[in-house]
Design an enzyme around this catalytic site. Structure first.
Site: not given
Ligand code: GLY
Length: 343
Positions: A121, A220, A246, A259
């Site tokens: 992202k 992740k 957010h 954050h």
């Molecule tokens: N920070 C959330 C994602 O990378 O999807």
């Protein structure tokens, strides 16, 4: 890896030794790291002002201008060195520069290592909205030198720890729900996090942390592989706490809360919502809330930094991840108070 990669290693890994140009991008906090990587080599370095308030088009334009000035071609290499703000903007610039150049990242914060730098992202803030503009553009290589964490300020530790807690929560949730995920290998356990102690990392980096970072990246990575562009439901899991978080960041004034602090608070709100919707077991909501409180995050609502509740509601309603729902729902944001959220 413990230590910083050398420029020669980075160029070799990226297959960019013979490419037209290299641009290192850092901010005023990570300039010393960029200079260590450069050593005696004379390569163009773009230094940005640090902080969330600088995560805007002006900084991105600065990067793109520096790249053009340095003569980067489409095969040129952008090297982003820093936390999420620097790596998000460098990645964005690389993704649009001549319709896409080469990119590698050196993540220097806990938050960057466990979340921001991983998964492709990119983006920057616009109109007071976090990451309103962005692309998906994975870096070819991401380096995570644990040594860089030795100088991380306590506020940054706290910010990163929230994303680590989020991953731990998600992983056990996934492990409960999806048998194909091998729990033993990738589970970042809440108990291990708790054992690490709230922000006790001042002299050096405990070995447990390196292990946890590695596992968080695996978790992740697995989620991102399943849904790289967040078109399905898998990657949306990584947004746990982020809709509320957010909105809180916006309502507190971008840059005033880290954050992670906002996301931690958002996770507690998400647990409350899950309870109201009947989709989060009470024991699970309690355990998540307990660990967030143990790490000394604000858990009550409204958050003390939320100076403008209307702005919070506006940011919540404008969340870019929102999807239409059939039935309006009244969700008590704070029991005993008379303000409600309609979603
Ligand atoms: N920070 C959330 C994602 O990378 O999807």
């Amino acid at each position: 890896m413990e230590q910083l990669p050398s420029l020669a290693t980075i160029l070799e890994d990226a297959g960019a030794a013979l490419s037209r140009g290299v641009l290192l991008v850092c901010d005023t906090n990570t300039e010393y790291i960029a200079k260590k990587i450069l050593g005696s080599q004379d390569r163009p370095l773009c230094v940005l002002e640090s902080g969330e308030t600088r995560k805007g088009w002006a900084s991105v334009e600065h990067i793109i201008t520096a790249a053009k000035g340095a003569g980067l071609g489409r095969d040129g290499l952008f090297i982003g060195i820093g936390g999420g703000v620097v790596t998000d903007m460098t990645s964005f610039a690389a993704s649009v520069y001549m319709r896409g150049a080469r990119l590698c990242l050196i993540s220097t914060t806990l938050l960057g290592m466990v979340d921001a730098a991983v998964g492709g992202k990119t983006g920057f803030d616009l109109l007071g909205i976090k990451n309103l503009v962005g692309t998906f553009f994975p870096a070819s290589h991401i380096y995570m030198p644990l040594d860089a964490l030795k100088t991380l300020p306590p506020r940054e530790w706290k910010s990163g720890m929230a994303e680590l807690i989020k991953t731990a929560v998600l992983d056990s949730a996934i492990c409960d729900a999806v048998p194909r995920v091998e729990t033993g290998e990738t589970q970042v356990s809440l108990d291990k996090l708790k054992a690490l102690g709230p922000f006790s990392v001042t002299n050096g980096v405990p070995s447990t942390l390196g292990e946890l970072i590695e596992r968080a990246v695996l978790v992740k990575g697995r989620i991102v592989e399943a849904d790289p562009k967040e078109q399905g439901t898998e990657r949306a899991l990584l947004n746990l706490g982020h809709t509320f978080g957010h909105a809180l960041e916006a309502a507190a004034g971008l840059g005033n809360l880290s954050h992670g602090e906002a996301v931690a608070w958002g996770m507690v709100r998400a647990c409350e919502l899950g309870l109201v919707l009947g989709i989060t077991p009470e024991s699970r909501a309690r355990k998540i809330t307990e660990i967030i409180a143990a790490y000394d995050y604000e858990t009550t609502a409204p958050h003390p930094s939320m100076t403008d509740a209307a702005l919070f509601m506006q940011a919540l309603a404008g969340d870019k991840k929102r999807k239409p729902v059939n039935l309006p729902l009244l969700f008590p944001m704070h029991s005993g108070r008379s303000w409600f959220l309609r979603i």
